[in-house]
Design an enzyme around this catalytic site. Sequence first.
Site, short mmCIF file in Angstrom:
data_model
loop_
_atom_site.label_atom_id
_atom_site.label_comp_id
_atom_site.label_asym_id
_atom_site.label_seq_id
_atom_site.Cartn_x
_atom_site.Cartn_y
_atom_site.Cartn_z
N ASP A 22 0.84 -1.19 0.07
CA ASP A 22 0.13 0.04 0.11
C ASP A 22 0.88 1.22 0.04
O ASP A 22 0.63 2.29 -0.61
CB ASP A 22 -0.88 -0.12 1.21
CG ASP A 22 -2.09 -1.01 1.29
OD1 ASP A 22 -2.04 -1.71 0.25
OD2 ASP A 22 -2.60 -1.22 2.02
N ALA A 23 1.89 1.10 0.87
CA ALA A 23 2.73 2.62 0.68
C ALA A 23 3.33 2.80 -0.52
O ALA A 23 3.75 3.91 -1.09
CB ALA A 23 4.04 2.09 1.93
N ASP A 26 0.66 4.09 -2.59
CA ASP A 26 0.45 5.58 -2.25
C ASP A 26 1.72 6.39 -2.87
O ASP A 26 1.36 7.45 -3.32
CB ASP A 26 0.67 5.72 -0.74
CG ASP A 26 -0.82 5.19 -0.11
OD1 ASP A 26 -1.78 4.92 -0.99
OD2 ASP A 26 -0.92 4.84 1.07
N GLU A 104 -12.31 9.49 13.27
CA GLU A 104 -12.66 8.03 13.23
C GLU A 104 -11.24 6.93 12.97
O GLU A 104 -10.29 7.69 12.21
CB GLU A 104 -13.58 7.80 12.33
CG GLU A 104 -14.99 8.67 12.64
CD GLU A 104 -16.09 8.39 11.34
OE1 GLU A 104 -15.78 7.48 10.56
OE2 GLU A 104 -17.05 9.25 11.58
N LYS A 106 -9.48 4.40 10.66
CA LYS A 106 -9.65 4.30 9.48
C LYS A 106 -9.61 2.72 9.19
O LYS A 106 -8.34 2.06 9.38
CB LYS A 106 -8.86 4.86 8.46
CG LYS A 106 -8.85 4.57 7.04
CD LYS A 106 -8.20 5.51 6.27
CE LYS A 106 -7.74 5.26 4.78
NZ LYS A 106 -8.66 4.27 4.20
N ASP A 108 -9.17 -0.99 7.85
CA ASP A 108 -8.64 -1.40 6.61
C ASP A 108 -9.41 -2.43 6.07
O ASP A 108 -9.17 -3.73 6.59
CB ASP A 108 -7.18 -1.87 7.11
CG ASP A 108 -6.47 -2.02 5.85
OD1 ASP A 108 -6.92 -1.73 4.72
OD2 ASP A 108 -5.33 -2.41 5.92
N GLU A 163 -17.48 -0.24 6.42
CA GLU A 163 -16.22 -1.09 5.95
C GLU A 163 -16.59 -2.54 6.68
O GLU A 163 -16.61 -2.56 7.72
CB GLU A 163 -15.19 -0.29 6.73
CG GLU A 163 -13.89 -0.63 6.13
CD GLU A 163 -13.66 0.15 4.82
OE1 GLU A 163 -14.63 1.13 4.46
OE2 GLU A 163 -12.57 0.01 4.29
N TYR A 215 -19.94 4.17 9.20
CA TYR A 215 -19.50 5.32 9.30
C TYR A 215 -19.98 6.68 8.73
O TYR A 215 -19.69 7.66 8.92
CB TYR A 215 -17.91 5.37 9.16
CG TYR A 215 -17.50 4.92 8.08
CD1 TYR A 215 -17.82 5.33 6.85
CD2 TYR A 215 -16.74 3.63 8.00
CE1 TYR A 215 -17.38 4.81 5.65
CE2 TYR A 215 -16.16 2.98 6.88
CZ TYR A 215 -16.59 3.43 5.70
OH TYR A 215 -16.09 3.00 4.47
N LYS A 304 -2.86 8.68 6.88
CA LYS A 304 -2.53 7.52 6.93
C LYS A 304 -1.08 7.39 7.73
O LYS A 304 -0.24 8.08 7.65
CB LYS A 304 -1.89 7.25 5.11
CG LYS A 304 -3.35 7.42 4.37
CD LYS A 304 -4.01 6.07 4.36
CE LYS A 304 -3.35 4.82 3.48
NZ LYS A 304 -3.95 4.73 2.31
N CYS A 398 26.78 -21.07 -9.42
CA CYS A 398 25.61 -21.40 -8.57
C CYS A 398 25.70 -22.15 -7.53
O CYS A 398 26.16 -23.07 -7.58
CB CYS A 398 24.82 -22.06 -9.85
SG CYS A 398 23.34 -22.88 -9.24
N CYS A 401 24.51 -26.16 -8.58
CA CYS A 401 24.99 -26.79 -9.33
C CYS A 401 26.67 -26.45 -9.67
O CYS A 401 27.31 -27.04 -10.40
CB CYS A 401 24.42 -26.85 -11.00
SG CYS A 401 24.68 -25.40 -11.71
N CYS A 416 21.89 -18.48 -13.64
CA CYS A 416 22.56 -19.92 -13.92
C CYS A 416 21.92 -20.45 -15.21
O CYS A 416 20.70 -20.80 -15.55
CB CYS A 416 22.17 -20.84 -12.84
SG CYS A 416 22.58 -22.54 -13.24
N CYS A 421 20.85 -27.63 -14.29
CA CYS A 421 20.82 -27.33 -13.08
C CYS A 421 19.79 -28.03 -12.18
O CYS A 421 18.69 -27.70 -12.58
CB CYS A 421 20.97 -25.80 -12.74
SG CYS A 421 20.85 -25.39 -10.92
S1 IVH Z 1 -15.47 8.02 5.21
C1 IVH Z 1 -17.04 10.49 1.78
N1 IVH Z 1 -14.81 6.70 7.37
O1 IVH Z 1 -11.48 4.41 3.62
C2 IVH Z 1 -16.51 9.63 2.75
N2 IVH Z 1 -14.09 6.06 5.31
O2 IVH Z 1 -9.61 5.73 1.57
C3 IVH Z 1 -16.52 8.25 2.70
N3 IVH Z 1 -12.77 3.91 5.37
O3 IVH Z 1 -13.65 4.98 0.81
C4 IVH Z 1 -15.44 7.45 3.68
N4 IVH Z 1 -12.54 3.79 7.46
O4 IVH Z 1 -13.68 2.64 2.31
C5 IVH Z 1 -14.70 6.70 6.05
N5 IVH Z 1 -14.07 5.85 9.33
C6 IVH Z 1 -14.18 5.64 7.93
C7 IVH Z 1 -13.50 5.02 7.34
C8 IVH Z 1 -13.46 4.93 5.92
C9 IVH Z 1 -12.12 3.32 6.51
C10 IVH Z 1 -12.57 3.51 4.13
C11 IVH Z 1 -13.43 3.68 3.03
C12 IVH Z 1 -12.96 4.98 2.08
C13 IVH Z 1 -11.51 4.60 2.17
C14 IVH Z 1 -10.73 5.82 1.72
#
Ligand code: IVH
Length: 662
Positions: A22-23, A26, A104, A106, A108, A163, A215, A304, A398, A401, A416, A421
């Site tokens: 993911d990093a 991003d 909130e 986030k 995963d 989620e 959420y 993030k 190698c 071999c 190799c 081999c």
């Molecule tokens: S709000 C219009 N709240 O993260 C706003 N998203 O990277 C909609 N996600 O698409 C998203 N935790 O799938 C919101 N507490 C949270 C979340 C959250 C995870 C996800 C969600 C979003 C994605 C964006």
Amino acid sequence: MRDEIDEHNRRYFVEDQPLISDADYDALVRELKAIEAEFPELVTPESPTQHVGGFAASQFSEVRHRVPMMSLDNAFGFDELHEWGRRLERRLGAEGGDTSFVCELKIDGFAISITYENGRYVQAATRGNGEVGEDLTANIATVEAIPKKLSGKAPTLLEVRGEIYMPLVAFERLNKRQADAGDRLFANPRNSAAGSVRQKDPSITASRELSLWTYQLGAIEGGPSFTTHMETLDWMRSAGLPVNPEITALGTLDEVYERCRHWQEHRHDLEYEIDGVVVKVDNLRLRAELGFTSKAPRWAIAYKFPPEERTTMLKDIMVSIGRTGKATPFAVLEPVFVGGSTVQLATLHNEDQVKAKDVRPGDTVIVRKAGDVIPEVVKPVLAERPKRLKPWKFPTTCPVCNEPLVRLEGESDTFCTNLECPGQRWARICHFTSRGAMDIEGLGERTVSLFLEHDLIRDPADIYSLDWDRVRGLEGFGEISVTNLQNAIEASKERPLASLLVGLGIRHAGGTVSRVLAKAFGHLDRLTAATEDEIAAVEGVGRIIAHSVREFFDNDGNREVIEKLRRAGVNMTGPEAPSLPQVLEGMSIVVTGTLEGLSREDAEEAIKARGGKSPGSVSKKTTAVVVGEAPGAAKLTKAEELGVPVLEETAFTKLLETGELP
Ligand code: IVH
């Protein structure tokens, strides 16, 4: 870069099989954004920076969201979070000063939208491209945390966003079951959650112990109205929806930073994975004022977490020999727990990578696994390097071999080149029998080694002519295991062409490419007879792959193996054995524009199902070009230039029936 990012999006959202962390993803997006910011004239509407990443895939029917499901902009680090705060203030003017925020977790997981009508669960869908998602009503209904009926006075219509996630204990249980059954392990809870909801059979989803945090609301009709986000969340809770308890309203951005810092440190205290903190403006009137960009709301941002890193001891650097002879250096580490699992080995890719990182056996190194599968050695901790530690040298021979290793000029990989081999043979045969390929149970790495040692097999095709008397003579091969193995080998002869192609181990042709090739050509012989251009013309197959496929089939050794497989009775046909008369055999027909009776994809399928090819561009080899409404000008001009016949729909229908050109 856009293509690359699109491909990563597809791997992530459609296949649930990301190729990069993911990093790293991003970082790619950030780089693209920076380029586009510097050269705004290069921004196109199709750029992945301009739309939500998810794709609506085909297996499930489509659902149009009443209110689009947006993504979030990311903030990496507090500077970016601060910038977001400044932008808010600027847009809101004096009012901005009074903004309060909701923080909130986030989660995963996997975003979904659930629709309730008069308080009853009626539909659940994925985000898809934000406008249209996939209908997963039956699967998602199996998630216990989702109320099937809301409490209290329910709105006539309600879209709830949340989620789906897999709790860590459930993830561990699932992977244990997978391991016990000898099945592929899931990379992380997010991928398993995504894979679990996109099943054909809801009972599989049900067995996966998924859960949900909601959420956000989408469309709401005939229900309460709210002035703040906190109020909305309280109401959602009272309606019985699962709302995460770790949600806090904060008055200032400083408090927000503090909260983000807190969760960065305590993310592993939770029973599920989070990859950041979502910061939202609480006041809904201010939200409306702020509005959206094409992709995300301006009133929220995802902070993030930086990728997790740990230090550990680099015990050794070793080299493994792959099935193509590629010699890959890898790090042997003192086991270390990072990013949700214990890491012991990490690839170092090639000689230059080791040099660039200058990691040496004996070093303390930083290891990272950015919420993902692939562990990475980032760099040595120089302050802790013992004196007189020598740089690591790539071996000249190698390790299996002992023949010399070769690195060609201008190439980064070392090989190799000894076709005999045993290391390569072993890797090739293991690959052939593996689950993603011919899936021969009982013929795993250890048995392959044993058979090689006893000279019972030398290439994958030898599996089909094993000397069973000699196998019975080996330790651990009683009558039952011999019969089981014989049955497993026999069953593998029926695998579809795509599995065989994977098994052959053609460079660059993994599962997806093999399926595409199998579908396009239908029979191994048609593929082996195809030119590089014809292979490259298949959608989803580029030049590099086509070249590598051609090179593979031009190799005598490979041809020999294929002939042995044929003699053994191994199936060489595609997903569906061609059942229609193959009247278009040898023809190459390009379709352009919209036909009345058929979509372009269907037209191409119809051609292929009759033994023809339907590449995406016109060349000397094109037999005919079929034109519909609004054809591509380039294709028509090319056809004229080359004197290729151009057919209208009626002539095309006739051609499909008879194989005759008018
Ligand atoms: S709000 C219009 N709240 O993260 C706003 N998203 O990277 C909609 N996600 O698409 C998203 N935790 O799938 C919101 N507490 C949270 C979340 C959250 C995870 C996800 C969600 C979003 C994605 C964006």
